[in-house]
Motif scaffolding. Sequence first.
Motif: not given
Length: 315
Positions: A66, A70, A283
Amino acid sequence: MIRKKTLFQTLQRQWQLLLLSVPFMLLVLLFSYVPIWGWIYSFFEASQRTMLPNFEKFQGLSMFAKMINTPRFWDALRNTLAISVIGLVINYVASIAFAVMLNEVRVKWFKRSMQTISYLPHFISWVVAFSMISVALSPDSGVINETLLALGIIDKPVNWIIQNNPTIWMVLVLAALWKSLGWNSIIYLASMAGIDPGLYESAQIDGAGRLRRIFSITIPSIMPTIRLLLILSIGRLLSVGFEQYLLMQRPLTLQYSEVIETLAYRVVWGSNNPGRMYRDISYATAIGMMNSVVSLILLISANKVSRMIDGERLF
């Protein structure tokens, strides 16, 4: 034949030094090694109720995937590297030059006054410092705009704090330089204090001028210190700071002022939805973990390059 002392014999003889180092070892263990346990958040989902890792929900490398996919992370990485490299060059050159100039001053009261004035910003919190910087950079009668207008460098006042372009990088770097210049020069001045005065006297007898003495004696004599601090600074290249950037960022400038540390903070606390906030801990941990790993790689690489160039190394 001289017998080499064992480690136990050395510790037994120097137990006082070992005892003095225990508090510092505990501090390093508590604040540098214990937090590494939190890296497991990168691989397990955080519980929304307790915020502890839920070991039943393994998510593998999904947070790293992720992060890589991004665009906001790549913007933050670009900004961090740009600000760090620019700041490293400017800060190093300015700190060494300032230390050399102070070292060449022979009027003691003036030298001490300049040292005191240059040290003061270091002891000011970034909250107070940012208020002072905002006043100085204000488009309404700010001293920076007034000076640039008087010199004809700009045609009209500029609001430097809300520049959504690479200009904000220089604003951040120069603000950090103003706050740390005097403090960073201390170690160079201490290193210069250990230079043998006889070297300067011999060079002066041989007809060497002040600049010649600086570049032939002063700079080479403090080169080990310069190399050591450079290697350590490269290891902290991605740790540009937190308070300064969080205070000086504006929603309009996040594309060029967001750095990795503030990105990790906003990922966790930037949402008003508690459920989402807890899930984003994984995250944010992945971002912080990547930052630490890259910093370690940079530190080891800088140490190896230094050893390849002249055989000197930090470890």
